[in-house]
Design a protein around this motif. Structure first.
Motif, PDB file in Angstrom:
ATOM      1  N   GLN B 106       0.828  -1.211   0.000  1.00 33.25           N
ATOM      2  CA  GLN B 106       0.000   0.000   0.000  1.00 33.25           C
ATOM      3  C   GLN B 106       0.864   1.263   0.000  1.00 33.25           C
ATOM      4  O   GLN B 106       0.558   2.238  -0.681  1.00 33.25           O
ATOM      5  CB  GLN B 106      -0.903  -0.013   1.236  1.00 33.25           C
ATOM      6  N   ILE B 109       2.012   1.829  -3.469  1.00 35.85           N
ATOM      7  CA  ILE B 109       0.921   2.303  -4.328  1.00 35.85           C
ATOM      8  C   ILE B 109       0.645   3.775  -4.051  1.00 35.85           C
ATOM      9  O   ILE B 109       0.525   4.592  -4.962  1.00 35.85           O
ATOM     10  CB  ILE B 109      -0.356   1.460  -4.096  1.00 35.85           C
ATOM     11  N   GLN B 110       0.584   4.102  -2.773  1.00 37.14           N
ATOM     12  CA  GLN B 110       0.234   5.484  -2.417  1.00 37.14           C
ATOM     13  C   GLN B 110       1.349   6.460  -2.773  1.00 37.14           C
ATOM     14  O   GLN B 110       1.093   7.555  -3.268  1.00 37.14           O
ATOM     15  CB  GLN B 110      -0.118   5.556  -0.934  1.00 37.14           C
ATOM     16  N   ASN B 112       3.948   5.988  -4.996  1.00 38.94           N
ATOM     17  CA  ASN B 112       4.336   6.026  -6.410  1.00 38.94           C
ATOM     18  C   ASN B 112       3.188   6.428  -7.333  1.00 38.94           C
ATOM     19  O   ASN B 112       3.429   6.997  -8.383  1.00 38.94           O
ATOM     20  CB  ASN B 112       4.865   4.656  -6.853  1.00 38.94           C
ATOM     21  N   TYR B 113       1.945   6.115  -6.939  1.00 43.79           N
ATOM     22  CA  TYR B 113       0.841   6.416  -7.855  1.00 43.79           C
ATOM     23  C   TYR B 113      -0.178   7.407  -7.294  1.00 43.79           C
ATOM     24  O   TYR B 113      -0.365   8.492  -7.850  1.00 43.79           O
ATOM     25  CB  TYR B 113       0.139   5.132  -8.303  1.00 43.79           C
ATOM     26  N   THR B 114      -0.827   7.054  -6.177  1.00 41.22           N
ATOM     27  CA  THR B 114      -1.892   7.911  -5.638  1.00 41.22           C
ATOM     28  C   THR B 114      -1.414   9.353  -5.465  1.00 41.22           C
ATOM     29  O   THR B 114      -2.080  10.306  -5.879  1.00 41.22           O
ATOM     30  CB  THR B 114      -2.373   7.367  -4.277  1.00 41.22           C
ATOM     31  N   SER B 139       9.197   7.548 -13.993  1.00 42.92           N
ATOM     32  CA  SER B 139       8.539   6.254 -13.862  1.00 42.92           C
ATOM     33  C   SER B 139       9.628   5.189 -13.857  1.00 42.92           C
ATOM     34  O   SER B 139      10.702   5.427 -13.284  1.00 42.92           O
ATOM     35  CB  SER B 139       7.548   6.070 -15.008  1.00 42.92           C
ATOM     36  N   TYR B 153       5.779  -3.261  -7.173  1.00 42.72           N
ATOM     37  CA  TYR B 153       6.423  -1.990  -7.522  1.00 42.72           C
ATOM     38  C   TYR B 153       6.153  -1.670  -8.994  1.00 42.72           C
ATOM     39  O   TYR B 153       5.759  -0.553  -9.337  1.00 42.72           O
ATOM     40  CB  TYR B 153       7.928  -2.098  -7.261  1.00 42.72           C
ATOM     41  N   SER B 155       3.766  -2.501 -10.982  1.00 44.29           N
ATOM     42  CA  SER B 155       2.405  -2.071 -11.319  1.00 44.29           C
ATOM     43  C   SER B 155       2.144  -0.631 -10.894  1.00 44.29           C
ATOM     44  O   SER B 155       1.403   0.090 -11.561  1.00 44.29           O
ATOM     45  CB  SER B 155       1.377  -3.020 -10.690  1.00 44.29           C
ATOM     46  N   THR B 156       2.778  -0.178  -9.825  1.00 43.05           N
ATOM     47  CA  THR B 156       2.598   1.234  -9.442  1.00 43.05           C
ATOM     48  C   THR B 156       3.204   2.133 -10.506  1.00 43.05           C
ATOM     49  O   THR B 156       2.679   3.198 -10.821  1.00 43.05           O
ATOM     50  CB  THR B 156       3.246   1.555  -8.076  1.00 43.05           C
ATOM     51  N   LYS B 157       4.338   1.689 -11.078  1.00 38.11           N
ATOM     52  CA  LYS B 157       4.997   2.491 -12.107  1.00 38.11           C
ATOM     53  C   LYS B 157       4.225   2.410 -13.426  1.00 38.11           C
ATOM     54  O   LYS B 157       4.189   3.371 -14.194  1.00 38.11           O
ATOM     55  CB  LYS B 157       6.444   2.021 -12.289  1.00 38.11           C
TER      56      LYS B 157
END
Lengths: 457, 249
Positions: B106, B109-110, B112-114, B139, B153, B155-157
């Protein structure tokens, strides 16, 4: 963030010896201060760019802390031309930043790929030692992270003892965090170099004696294979910083340009036989013949850093690596000692591809600082196992008999006895380390081999 | 011409190298991150190196509630002339650990992406209205194909890459450049110990920074850095699934 400490087979620049070390690479000052071996029962040694040759910056089965990521410049004072920087900054960076503003390094070793911290810990010197002394001559003060986690500011006035132990102390007093260095104002990035060929050792030494007063920089390349009447034949290079008047029209267009050209790559290790007595003999003879007496105006880069022109040049010595052997001999005995060393070398046919002769000025107050008034010889010897180690033992005996000593930053194999005889202030240094670091956290492969720090059970 | 640039996650290995290069070009910099002491150190460094101005600002990628106000603060800092934003913050945990601990997944995800969506949307709105500027996101090649060794990792990128591609589409006629940087393996404190620094595949942060700055100056849409990663990833993407399963990638 991952806090990894991988175990890696690590060596010095000479690739001999190698040892498995746990490697840390803090990216910030805060992570460095929190580094685990400092707070647990670990043993550690700092390592900059790994340009010391033997084993001072490796730590078999223990921790090595890379400081090269801590490379921020902190302050520059234009009036006093003093720069303050974190210890991981390289001399190359200092040149790139300050050369265009008209400042040069006050002391530089034969490579710019060393960190400021490493340069202090080895108290490096350069072609101007006879006149300006070693690195510490221009260090105003430094910050040292000690075993207790405390940061000490050390200078000639404050924590004086620690200062003189840290300078040349091979990282055994703690980790140097930052330092203030007084730069040298120069008019151009060029040096006027006078070349002088000396037919033998006596001529070379005489040229140093007469030339050292008028030149800031002085060094000789010496042919270690020449014997008989031409034993010790040399090409002596002596120079001063060039003024605008010395430059050609083209050089004047950009008189303070920091670097020239790109370094050539050395992509892999050369085969072990590449440097053999014949190839070295041919190279040496060609080098001697190529140079003519006379003056040249050279950019500082090829003059001070001829080997930096080839990346990873140590690979030329193959996988077995090399041992760099550098003794200093006091002025009174240096001639006889050099003759004895050269005789031994020519007889062994184990010539050094690159051999350098240089005169030193007086020694400083650094407890383990290397230079002392006299002459030094630096040899790069391809590692060939037992035979080479025997030759080195024989050379060690000559150095000891003549009151000389060996450079810790180059050392890979000297004996404890040789070391103790060469460094009379060792007891004082050990005493101070015991006070600063009672549990012996700071320790390297070299310091244990030479008995500077306790063996680890 | 000198530009006003905000660097998010300025203490990261790549960001530090980018900062030094931008400073050399004379840009005015605002360094954002969590570790204020370290940010100040970097700002000082830039000041000594390039005699240029760099200021610092506190930024927490995970505090998405505060991002809109943060962007306003940055715009105000540059007197309503924010020319570029470079998003460098990111985090990577070991795949095996993240598989067993959702908190780590999480956090990736938070971070690198959110947080990227949260911070870049107000930036995009500002730049779109102003009809100029650039947004550059770091990225990774890890987002080009899911691999068993690093897919959380990765998938966040991948999400970040897709987001930036969409943003670029939206800005296509707005004179705002959106640049996606896909570094290969980089020798930074984040990857230390995971990669072999001496491998020819591993690049220094400065090598990456050189390409980043060039891409920004040219307004390139997507670059791989070093360049050969484009070839490597083309091949990796082309391998059929059933064959791919047999690899240990």
């Amino acid at each position: 963030m991952c806090t990894n400490a991988p175990t890696i087979l690590l060596g010095g620049w000479g690739n001999y010896p190698l040892a498995e070390c746990r490697l840390h690479r803090p990216g910030t000052l805060a992570t460095l201060k929190k580094i685990s071996p400092l707070h647990e029962n670990g043993h550690l040694i700092a390592r900059g760019l790994g340009r010391s040759y033997g084993d001072p910056a490796i730590n078999a089965s223990h921790n090595v802390v890379l400081t090269d990521a801590l490379d921020n410049l902190i302050h520059f004072d234009r009036d006093s031309h003093i720069v303050e920087a974190q210890a991981g900054v390289s001399l190359q960076t200092l040149l790139d930043v300050f050369m265009p503003r008209g400042y040069f390094l006050p002391v530089t070793p034969g490579t710019k790929f060393v960190t400021l911290g490493g340069a202090i810990a080895a108290d490096v010197h350069g072609k101007n030692h006879h006149r300006d002394g070693s690195m510490v001559s221009f260090i105003i003060d430094l910050q040292l992270l000690t075993a207790s986690g405390e940061v000490l500011i050390c200078s000639r006035d404050e924590n004086r003892e620690v200062f003189w132990a840290t300078v040349g102390g091979m990282g055994l007093t703690g980790i140097i965090l930052s330092a203030r260095l007084k730069l040298l104002p120069v008019a151009t990035a060029y040096v006027t170099v006078d070349y002088h060929k000396a037919a033998n050792l006596d001529e070379a030494l005489e040229q140093f004696d007469t030339g050292d007063a008028q030149y800031q920089y002085s060094v000789a390349w010496i042919d270690c294979l020449a014997s008989g009447a031409s034993m010790g034949r040399s090409v002596i290079m002596q120079g001063n910083h060039a003024t605008m008047n010395d430059l050609s029209e083209r050089q004047r267009e950009n008189p303070l340009a920091p670097r020239r050209g790109r370094a050539l790559p050395m992509p892999c290790h050369a085969p072990g036989w590449a440097l053999n007595p014949l190839s070295v003999k041919l190279f040496n003879a060609a080098f001697y013949r190529k140079h003519k007496n006379g003056r040249k105006v050279e950019h500082y880069d090829p003059f001070f850093y001829p080997l930096d022109g080839v990346n990873d040049w140590n690979r030329l010595y193959g996988r077995r690596g090399l041992i760099q052997y550098q003794p200093v001999l006091p002025r009174e005995t240096s001639r006889t000692a050099l003759v004895a060393l050269l005789e031994l070398l020519t007889r062994s046919k184990r010539a050094s591809f690159l051999a350098v002769l240089k005169s030193y000025g007086p020694q400083n107050d650094g407890m383990l600082s290397f230079p002392l008034a006299g002459h030094t010889l630096a040899l790069d010897l391809p590692y060939t196992g037992r035979a080479l180690l025997e030759l080195i033992e024989a050379m060690d005996r000559i150095v000891l008999e003549h009151g000389g000593r060996l450079y810790l930053a180059k050392d890979a194999c000297m004996s404890r006895a040789t070391f103790e005889a060469g460094y009379p202030r060792l007891a004082e240094f050990k005493q101070l380390c015991r006070q600063l670091d009672p549990r012996g956290k700071f320790s390297s492969s070299q310091s244990r081999r030479l008995g500077i720090t306790e063996a680890i059970a | 011409m000198s530009q006003n640039v905000l660097i998010l996650g300025a203490t990261s290995g790549i960001a530090r190298a980018v900062v030094r290069r931008l400073a050399r070009d004379g840009d005015c910099l605002l360094l954002a991150g969590r570790n204020e002491e370290e940010l100040k150190r970097i700002a000082n460094d830039v000041h000594v190196r390039a005699e240029c101005r760099a200021d610092t600002i506190c930024f927490d990628a995970l505090a998405t509630d505060e991002h809109a106000a943060f962007v306003e603060q940055c715009i105000a800092h540059f007197d309503d002339q924010l020319d570029g934003v470079i998003l460098c913050h990111g985090t990577m945990f070991d795949q095996a650990e993240a598989q067993n601990d959702f908190a780590l997944a999480q956090q990736m995800i938070q971070t690198n992406y959110t947080s990227a969506v949260s911070i870049l949307e107000p930036v995009a709105t500002y730049m779109q209205a102003r009809k100029q500027g650039y947004i550059c996101g770091i990225s990774s090649v890890a987002g080009d194909r899911g691999r068993q060794s690093n897919y959380i990792y990765g998938s966040t990128k991948a999400a970040l890459t897709t987001y930036l591609a969409g943003l670029r589409h939206r800005m296509a006629n707005e004179n705002v450049q959106v640049i996606t940087i896909k570094p290969g393996i980089v020798d930074t404190p984040m990857t230390f110990g995971v990669v072999d620094r001496n491998s020819p595949l591993v690049a220094t942060p400065d090598r990456i920074a050189q390409d980043v700055v060039r891409a920004i100056r040219r307004g390139s849409p997507t670059i791989y850095t070093p360049w050969f990663w484009r070839c490597i990833m083309t091949i990796i993407r082309a391998v059929p699934e059933r064959l791919f399963w047999r690899t240990k990638l």
